[in-house]
Design an enzyme around this catalytic site. Structure first.
Site, PDB file in Angstrom:
ATOM      1  N   LYS A  83      11.556  45.384  20.110  1.00 34.05           N
ATOM      2  CA  LYS A  83      11.994  46.732  19.748  1.00 34.05           C
ATOM      3  C   LYS A  83      11.809  47.653  20.943  1.00 34.05           C
ATOM      4  O   LYS A  83      10.726  47.718  21.544  1.00 34.05           O
ATOM      5  CB  LYS A  83      11.113  47.233  18.592  1.00 34.05           C
ATOM      6  CG  LYS A  83      11.886  47.678  17.372  1.00 34.05           C
ATOM      7  CD  LYS A  83      10.929  47.987  16.252  1.00 34.05           C
ATOM      8  CE  LYS A  83      11.398  49.206  15.502  1.00 34.05           C
ATOM      9  NZ  LYS A  83      10.448  49.592  14.454  1.00 34.05           N
TER      10      LYS A  83
HETATM   11  O1  G3P Z   1      10.178  51.380  11.473  1.00 27.73           O
HETATM   12  C1  G3P Z   1      10.287  52.712  11.756  1.00 27.73           C
HETATM   13  C2  G3P Z   1      10.685  53.648  10.638  1.00 27.73           C
HETATM   14  O2  G3P Z   1      11.029  52.971   9.483  1.00 27.73           O
HETATM   15  C3  G3P Z   1       9.708  54.760  10.471  1.00 27.73           C
HETATM   16  O3  G3P Z   1       9.754  55.399   9.246  1.00 27.73           O
HETATM   17  O4  G3P Z   1       8.679  56.773   7.532  1.00 27.73           O
HETATM   18  O5  G3P Z   1       7.785  56.818   9.877  1.00 27.73           O
HETATM   19  O6  G3P Z   1       9.966  57.882   9.334  1.00 27.73           O
HETATM   20  P1  G3P Z   1       8.999  56.791   8.990  1.00 27.73           P
END
Ligand code: G3P
Length: 220
Positions: A83
């Site tokens: 990633k």
């Molecule tokens: O994998 C990264 C992404 O899904 C992050 O989500 O909830 O931190 O905005 P969030």
């Protein structure tokens, strides 16, 4: 539609992998920071448990270091996807990793233009963060719609991995738009599974069966 789990929690991963509903894993530095234990042990353990793609994120910010880190992460297992953040250095790293036959996922995507550039650089996956767009007052799902349409128009093979999912409706919307993958925090996967009418229906079946058992002296 593929479902990835967005977590570094070994306990959650094992729970849902055992149900056969997890196609892959996404992690990021924040998710790993929430777990106890050495980050490298956690990453290696996830790679062992999950057969599908396991997305591990680089923390380097310069192309050469990102590539080096990506090559190191890839040694954890064949199923590792590197990633990389959506920056100019990140795109150069994607190109170089692609030349080394290493699959990448470009993360922190917030516009369809960014997704297009990541696809052109050779990303196997692009990760638009829809929940964070919603939080900022911009319709996240519109970006998914645009990306799916643009990739379809020009035949890009990069898969659209819908990230930053906040609720089960996001999953349905992403599916209707034809996104390839959603990555879900464990609690959202749990919410998708449950319905109060299922619980109510099962309780009724079981209590009716108790009556049958009593009436017929039936033990099963
Ligand atoms: O994998 C990264 C992404 O899904 C992050 O989500 O909830 O931190 O905005 P969030």
């Amino acid at each position: 539609m593929k479902i990835f789990l967005d977590t570094a929690s070994i306990e959650s991963i094992k729970k849902f992998v055992d149900m056969g509903i997890v196609d892959g894993i996404t992690t990021n530095p924040t998710l790993i920071s929430r777990e106890k234990g050495h980050p490298e042990d956690i990453m290696r353990e996830i790679v062992k448990i999950v057969k599908g793609p396991v997305n591990l994120e680089v923390v380097a910010t310069k192309t050469e270091e990102m590539v080096e880190e990506g090559l190191r992460l890839k040694k954890f297992g064949e199923n590792v996807i590197v990633k990389v953040p959506m920056t100019s250095d990140g795109l150069k790293a994607v190109r170089k990793l692609d030349e080394n036959k290493i699959k990448t996922n470009v993360t922190l995507i917030f516009s369809s233009n960014q997704a297009l550039l990541a696809a052109k650089a050779g990303a196997s996956y692009v990760s638009p963060f829809i929940g964070r767009l919603d939080d900022a007052g911009q319709e996240g799902m519109t970006v998914i719609k645009e990306i799916v349409q643009i990739f379809g128009n020009y035949g890009y093979s990069s898969e659209v991995l819908v990230a930053s999912v906040r609720h089960p409706i996001h999953v349905i919307e992403a599916g209707k738009l034809g996104a390839h993958i959603v990555t879900l925090p464990p609690d959202i996967l749990g919410k998708m599974m449950n319905h109060p009418l299922t619980d109510k229906g099962l309780a009724l079946f079981l209590s009716d069966w108790e009556k049958v058992k009593k009436e017929h002296k039936y033990t099963i």
